[in-house]
Write an enzyme that holds these catalytic residues in place. Structure first.
Site, PDB file in Angstrom:
ATOM      1  CG  ASP A  34     -10.096  -0.257   4.814  1.00 20.61           C
ATOM      2  OD1 ASP A  34     -10.231  -1.200   3.644  1.00 20.61           O
ATOM      3  OD2 ASP A  34     -10.046  -0.867   5.688  1.00 20.61           O
ATOM      4  CE  LYS A  57      -4.107  -2.548   1.897  1.00 18.27           C
ATOM      5  NZ  LYS A  57      -4.464  -3.109   3.148  1.00 18.27           N
ATOM      6  CD  GLN A  74      -3.951  -5.137   6.263  1.00 18.38           C
ATOM      7  OE1 GLN A  74      -3.390  -3.386   5.418  1.00 18.38           O
ATOM      8  NE2 GLN A  74      -4.133  -6.291   6.360  1.00 18.38           N
TER       9      GLN A  74
HETATM   10  N1  GUN Z   1      -7.044  -6.926   6.344  1.00 19.70           N
HETATM   11  C1  GUN Z   1      -7.367  -7.994   4.528  1.00 19.70           C
HETATM   12  N2  GUN Z   1      -8.006  -7.288   3.647  1.00 19.70           N
HETATM   13  C2  GUN Z   1      -8.690  -6.481   4.373  1.00 19.70           C
HETATM   14  C3  GUN Z   1      -8.891  -4.931   3.859  1.00 19.70           C
HETATM   15  O1  GUN Z   1      -9.399  -4.971   2.987  1.00 19.70           O
HETATM   16  N3  GUN Z   1      -8.776  -3.709   4.385  1.00 19.70           N
HETATM   17  C4  GUN Z   1      -8.338  -4.060   5.535  1.00 19.70           C
HETATM   18  N4  GUN Z   1      -8.437  -3.308   6.522  1.00 19.70           N
HETATM   19  N5  GUN Z   1      -7.375  -4.978   6.089  1.00 19.70           N
HETATM   20  C5  GUN Z   1      -7.728  -5.939   5.621  1.00 19.70           C
END
Ligand code: GUN
Length: 285
Positions: A120, A53, A97
């Site tokens: 998200d 990211k 996350q």
């Molecule tokens: N962990 C696995 N996929 C995701 C996601 O799309 N967003 C977040 N915040 N954590 C994750």
């Protein structure tokens, strides 16, 4: 093999070029989208996602900051950080996350993120806006599925879409998005009787259950579009989806591979959400 492959990497690259162009236009006006990523603990998979990211932000010209907190961080500490990020003007998106360590209430953390910065799309207000059809930041993987369909000329309008899986992260939001795109939507799950017969009625079949190679050729109507959201690691270390690709590709009209289908779209849609949030924060778009 008869199905055409939906190349998620290529489509994702195209969208990133579009985002890059818009970011350059914003830069000329003194605006730089900013994303804060918060990682609690040292889960190896999460560390890879967080790095990817930050790298995507760098490639696109976004500002980014990564907050790494120890696994035993208190919930109060994490909520205080989110409170500061909510107020920070250079930050347009906040991503915590998941999963979080057991002692932290995930819902309390998601609820604490400002809706305007909820890149998200997991905040209950974002989910509510999606449900009633108001503008909102959309959950990244479901939004990526819709882009894959539209950009391969497979508009959902008037089609019967069957979604296997009802998670809050994929199954439910992708169903709502398909409905918004005027598909007729059926949501199937572990208690659905005769899943293969139902799946066979789909013009668009979305698999998001986390069961390796569950969907077989005889589950698929000839010519259907098959979107595989599953990412499962086999004992051999190889990745595979919820769809038995080699088998289903003989019946499908279009099919996403794993890896290289839905996967590359998720971070790209996160970047798209961050750009959108930045534009909104400056009263643009
Ligand atoms: N962990 C696995 N996929 C995701 C996601 O799309 N967003 C977040 N915040 N954590 C994750």
């Amino acid at each position: 093999m008869s199905g055409q492959i939906i190349d998620g990497k290529r489509i994702s690259d195209t969208i990133r070029e579009e985002i890059k162009r818009e970011t350059a236009e914003l830069a000329a006006r003194g605006i730089r989208p900013g994303l804060a990523v918060v990682l609690v603990g040292e889960d190896p998979a999460s560390q890879v996602y967080v790095r990817n990211k930050a790298k995507a932000c760098e490639d696109l010209g976004f500002y980014s900051e990564v907050h790494r907190l120890p696994a035993d961080t208190s919930q109060e500490n994490l909520l205080a950080l989110i409170g500061r990020l909510n107020e920070q003007t250079g930050i347009n998106g906040i991503l915590v996350q998941l999963p979080l360590p057991k002692h932290i209430d995930e819902k309390a953390v998601i609820d604490a993120i400002s809706v305007d910065k909820d890149v998200d799309g997991f905040h209950p207000v974002s989910v509510g806006n999606l449900t009633i059809g108001d503008d909102s930041l959309l959950p990244c993987t479901p939004a990526g599925v819709i882009e894959l369909l539209k950009r391969t000329g497979n508009s959902p309008a008037g089609k019967h879409a069957v979604v296997i899986g009802r998670s809050n992260i994929v199954g439910k939001p992708v169903s709502l998005l398909l409905l918004r795109e005027n598909a007729t939507v059926t949501i199937a799950h572990s208690r659905t009787p005769d899943l293969p017969a139902l799946a066979r009625q789909a013009d668009i079949l979305v698999a998001a259950v986390g069961v390796p190679k569950l969907v077989k050729k005889d589950w698929v109507k000839p010519g259907a579009v098959v979107i595989d959201v599953g990412i499962n690691r086999l004992e051999t270390g190889k990745l595979c989806g919820d769809v038995d690709f080699d088998d289903v590709a003989q019946a499908a009209g279009w099919i996403t591979p794993v890896p290289g289908g839905v996967g590359p779209m998720t971070i790209t849609m996160l970047m798209s959400n961050t750009l959108k949030a930045a534009k909104r924060a400056h009263g643009i778009g």
